[in-house]
Design a protein around this motif. Structure first.
Motif, PDB file in Angstrom:
ATOM      1  N   LEU A   1       2.460   0.830   1.779  1.00 24.26           N
ATOM      2  CA  LEU A   1       1.662   1.148   2.647  1.00 24.26           C
ATOM      3  C   LEU A   1       1.378   0.289   3.819  1.00 24.26           C
ATOM      4  O   LEU A   1       0.621   0.266   4.709  1.00 24.26           O
ATOM      5  CB  LEU A   1       0.304   1.943   2.096  1.00 24.26           C
ATOM      6  CG  LEU A   1       0.347   2.996   1.231  1.00 24.26           C
ATOM      7  CD1 LEU A   1      -0.976   3.464   0.765  1.00 24.26           C
ATOM      8  CD2 LEU A   1       0.866   4.023   2.198  1.00 24.26           C
ATOM      9  N   LYS A   2       1.748  -1.229   3.492  1.00 21.71           N
ATOM     10  CA  LYS A   2       1.472  -2.220   4.167  1.00 21.71           C
ATOM     11  C   LYS A   2      -0.106  -2.519   4.519  1.00 21.71           C
ATOM     12  O   LYS A   2      -0.519  -2.762   5.498  1.00 21.71           O
ATOM     13  CB  LYS A   2       2.176  -2.177   5.470  1.00 21.71           C
ATOM     14  CG  LYS A   2       3.711  -2.016   5.437  1.00 21.71           C
ATOM     15  CD  LYS A   2       4.360  -2.970   4.759  1.00 21.71           C
ATOM     16  CE  LYS A   2       6.053  -2.936   4.674  1.00 21.71           C
ATOM     17  NZ  LYS A   2       6.183  -1.947   3.840  1.00 21.71           N
ATOM     18  N   LEU A   3      -0.723  -2.292   3.402  1.00 23.40           N
ATOM     19  CA  LEU A   3      -2.229  -2.088   3.671  1.00 23.40           C
ATOM     20  C   LEU A   3      -2.660  -3.802   3.691  1.00 23.40           C
ATOM     21  O   LEU A   3      -2.283  -4.559   3.245  1.00 23.40           O
ATOM     22  CB  LEU A   3      -2.799  -1.649   2.405  1.00 23.40           C
ATOM     23  CG  LEU A   3      -2.773  -0.084   2.292  1.00 23.40           C
ATOM     24  CD1 LEU A   3      -3.498   0.401   1.067  1.00 23.40           C
ATOM     25  CD2 LEU A   3      -3.429   0.807   3.564  1.00 23.40           C
TER      26      LEU A   3
ATOM     27  N   ASP B   1       5.005  -3.743  -0.489  1.00 25.72           N
ATOM     28  CA  ASP B   1       3.841  -2.750  -0.074  1.00 25.72           C
ATOM     29  C   ASP B   1       4.154  -1.675   0.542  1.00 25.72           C
ATOM     30  O   ASP B   1       4.617  -1.822   1.578  1.00 25.72           O
ATOM     31  CB  ASP B   1       2.554  -3.743   0.660  1.00 25.72           C
ATOM     32  CG  ASP B   1       1.456  -2.826   0.666  1.00 25.72           C
ATOM     33  OD1 ASP B   1       1.455  -1.402   0.306  1.00 25.72           O
ATOM     34  OD2 ASP B   1       0.293  -3.038   1.070  1.00 25.72           O
TER      35      ASP B   1
ATOM     36  N   SER C   1      -0.712  10.482   3.031  1.00 25.03           N
ATOM     37  CA  SER C   1      -0.494   9.823   2.310  1.00 25.03           C
ATOM     38  C   SER C   1      -1.473   8.451   2.194  1.00 25.03           C
ATOM     39  O   SER C   1      -0.920   7.340   1.689  1.00 25.03           O
ATOM     40  CB  SER C   1       0.729   9.298   2.001  1.00 25.03           C
ATOM     41  OG  SER C   1       1.768  10.602   1.683  1.00 25.03           O
ATOM     42  N   VAL C   2      -2.434   8.264   2.837  1.00 24.28           N
ATOM     43  CA  VAL C   2      -3.216   7.108   3.094  1.00 24.28           C
ATOM     44  C   VAL C   2      -4.585   7.126   2.075  1.00 24.28           C
ATOM     45  O   VAL C   2      -5.018   8.346   2.188  1.00 24.28           O
ATOM     46  CB  VAL C   2      -3.988   7.096   4.528  1.00 24.28           C
ATOM     47  CG1 VAL C   2      -4.727   5.894   4.711  1.00 24.28           C
ATOM     48  CG2 VAL C   2      -2.751   7.047   5.269  1.00 24.28           C
TER      49      VAL C   2
ATOM     50  N   ASP D   1      -1.998  10.950   7.953  1.00 23.93           N
ATOM     51  CA  ASP D   1      -2.992  10.492   6.897  1.00 23.93           C
ATOM     52  C   ASP D   1      -2.646  11.219   5.535  1.00 23.93           C
ATOM     53  O   ASP D   1      -3.499  11.076   4.640  1.00 23.93           O
ATOM     54  CB  ASP D   1      -4.406  11.055   7.394  1.00 23.93           C
ATOM     55  CG  ASP D   1      -4.775  11.484   8.463  1.00 23.93           C
ATOM     56  OD1 ASP D   1      -4.332  10.915   9.515  1.00 23.93           O
ATOM     57  OD2 ASP D   1      -5.582  12.277   8.738  1.00 23.93           O
TER      58      ASP D   1
ATOM     59  N   GLY E   1       3.331   4.895  -1.962  1.00 27.71           N
ATOM     60  CA  GLY E   1       3.402   5.105  -0.549  1.00 27.71           C
ATOM     61  C   GLY E   1       3.294   6.621  -0.151  1.00 27.71           C
ATOM     62  O   GLY E   1       3.066   6.929   1.081  1.00 27.71           O
ATOM     63  N   GLN E   2       3.003   7.572  -1.211  1.00 22.97           N
ATOM     64  CA  GLN E   2       2.652   8.810  -0.917  1.00 22.97           C
ATOM     65  C   GLN E   2       2.199   9.477  -2.024  1.00 22.97           C
ATOM     66  O   GLN E   2       2.369   8.927  -3.116  1.00 22.97           O
ATOM     67  CB  GLN E   2       3.945   9.636  -0.488  1.00 22.97           C
ATOM     68  CG  GLN E   2       5.159   9.405  -1.469  1.00 22.97           C
ATOM     69  CD  GLN E   2       6.466  10.461  -0.871  1.00 22.97           C
ATOM     70  OE1 GLN E   2       6.377  11.029  -0.075  1.00 22.97           O
ATOM     71  NE2 GLN E   2       7.631   9.938  -1.536  1.00 22.97           N
TER      72      GLN E   2
ATOM     73  N   ILE F   1      -0.573   6.743  -4.608  1.00 16.64           N
ATOM     74  CA  ILE F   1      -0.388   6.563  -3.059  1.00 16.64           C
ATOM     75  C   ILE F   1      -0.018   4.985  -3.014  1.00 16.64           C
ATOM     76  O   ILE F   1       0.921   4.632  -1.971  1.00 16.64           O
ATOM     77  CB  ILE F   1      -1.385   7.138  -2.176  1.00 16.64           C
ATOM     78  CG1 ILE F   1      -1.687   8.558  -2.290  1.00 16.64           C
ATOM     79  CG2 ILE F   1      -1.122   6.479  -0.649  1.00 16.64           C
ATOM     80  CD1 ILE F   1      -2.893   9.178  -1.492  1.00 16.64           C
ATOM     81  N   GLN F   2      -1.054   4.232  -3.307  1.00 14.70           N
ATOM     82  CA  GLN F   2      -0.744   2.831  -3.239  1.00 14.70           C
ATOM     83  C   GLN F   2       0.628   2.318  -4.053  1.00 14.70           C
ATOM     84  O   GLN F   2       1.312   1.153  -3.559  1.00 14.70           O
ATOM     85  CB  GLN F   2      -1.907   2.045  -3.644  1.00 14.70           C
ATOM     86  CG  GLN F   2      -3.148   2.391  -2.868  1.00 14.70           C
ATOM     87  CD  GLN F   2      -4.446   1.467  -3.361  1.00 14.70           C
ATOM     88  OE1 GLN F   2      -4.391   0.334  -3.080  1.00 14.70           O
ATOM     89  NE2 GLN F   2      -5.283   2.066  -3.959  1.00 14.70           N
TER      90      GLN F   2
END
Length: 312
Positions: free
Chosen positions: A305-307, A303, A15-16, A13, A210-211, A206-207
């Motif tokens: 984070l592949k959100l 993306d 980097s979420v 978690d 990715g971190q 982060i978005q």
């Protein structure tokens, strides 16, 4: 990017951004920032306490000083009428007390302003939540509040003092009002930071990357998403760390030029980058109802984070 200043725990978690389940993912200061902010606040509180103590001394001791003249019944000339009259015992405000009063006003102003500067530094390291309206206001405007407390009663009593002559009262009153106005103006935080503002910057980083990892240099006031941009090619050491570590280093926000920075590092740029920039500008300016858009990627593979969008 360049080597990190401090390694961050490599957890799932780390980097979420804020999860869809509503659990709290707000920005938090580093332990060093928290400790430094606490130290600044204690020093500021001590300075303010001394300022108020000096005010109390001025009110309860200095303003009560008086000398009695004319006890021998000598003739004096009334400066207002020009007539001679017999002088009875008259209380006057001694010159040494007047000088001490002016010094007290200077000291109160210096202590109040210095405390306010330290308090505002603490608030940048460890801000309040804007959603906590009362605490947010008091915490950020406490310097101005203390300045009013430290000056207003004393100024009122200076103008009400019956032992001062007109010149003493006017001089001390004007000096007090000017110092009070300066102390209040410098005590006000006109654009205070908030946990929500720092969280928005962190979430955007982060978005986009990715971190939670940004870069900065000693002389700048913002942090960046790429270490190849011209703004940080200053010859100073490039430092990489989390957004919280950047705040600890005195970098108040994410640069709004992140689009060109992403391109400089050959990173994907979201299609709605302008909307994200506008939202960050409003949030950094103090807006409370602005929604930070989720990045829209031309290719879903871009993306980091592949959100997935949260269902309404």
């Amino acid at each position: 990017m360049v080597e990190r200043k401090n390694k961050v725990a490599d957890s799932a978690d780390a980097s979420v951004p804020e999860p869809a389940d509503g659990s709290d993912r707000s920005w938090v200061p580093t332990p060093a920032s928290k400790k430094k902010a606490t130290t600044f606040r204690w020093i500021a509180a001590a300075l303010w306490a001394v300022a108020i103590a000096a005010e109390a001394v001025a009110i309860f001791w200095l303003l009560r000083q008086r000398e009695f003249v004319g006890e021998d019944g000598t003739l004096i000339r009334d400066p207002d009428t020009g007539l001679l009259e017999t002088q009875n015992a008259t209380a006057t405000f001694p010159q040494w007390a007047f000088i001490a009063l002016i010094v007290a006003l200077v000291v109160i102003a210096a202590l109040s302003i210095t405390g306010s500067m330290l308090w505002k530094k603490a608030n940048r390291l460890d801000p309040a939540k804007k959603s906590d309206t009362v605490r947010f206001f008091v915490q950020n405007q406490l310097g101005a509040i203390i300045a009013i407390v430290a000056f207003l009663p004393l100024i009122i009593l200076i103008f009400l003092n019956k032992d001062m002559d007109k010149g003493q009262k006017t001089t001390a009153g004007i000096i007090g009002v000017v110092f009070a106005a300066v102390a209040v103006a410098l005590g006000i935080d006109y654009n205070p930071p908030s946990v929500e503002q720092y969280t928005a910057d962190q979430s955007a980083v982060i978005q986009l990357l990715g971190q939670d990892e940004v870069v900065w240099v000693a002389g700048g006031s913002v942090y960046h998403v790429c270490d190849e941009v011209s703004d940080i090619q200053t010859g100073s050491e490039k430092i990489t760390g989390t957004t919280a570590e950047a705040i600890e280093a005195g970098k108040g926000r994410l640069t709004l030029k992140f689009v060109s920075e992403l391109r400089a590092c050959d990173l994907a740029v979201p299609e709605n980058a302008d909307e994200i920039t506008d939202a960050l500008r409003e949030i950094q300016g103090g807006a409370v109802d602005t929604l930070l858009p989720q990045p829209v990627w031309a290719d879903p593979a871009d993306d980091p984070l592949k959100l997935e969008a949260v269902a309404e």
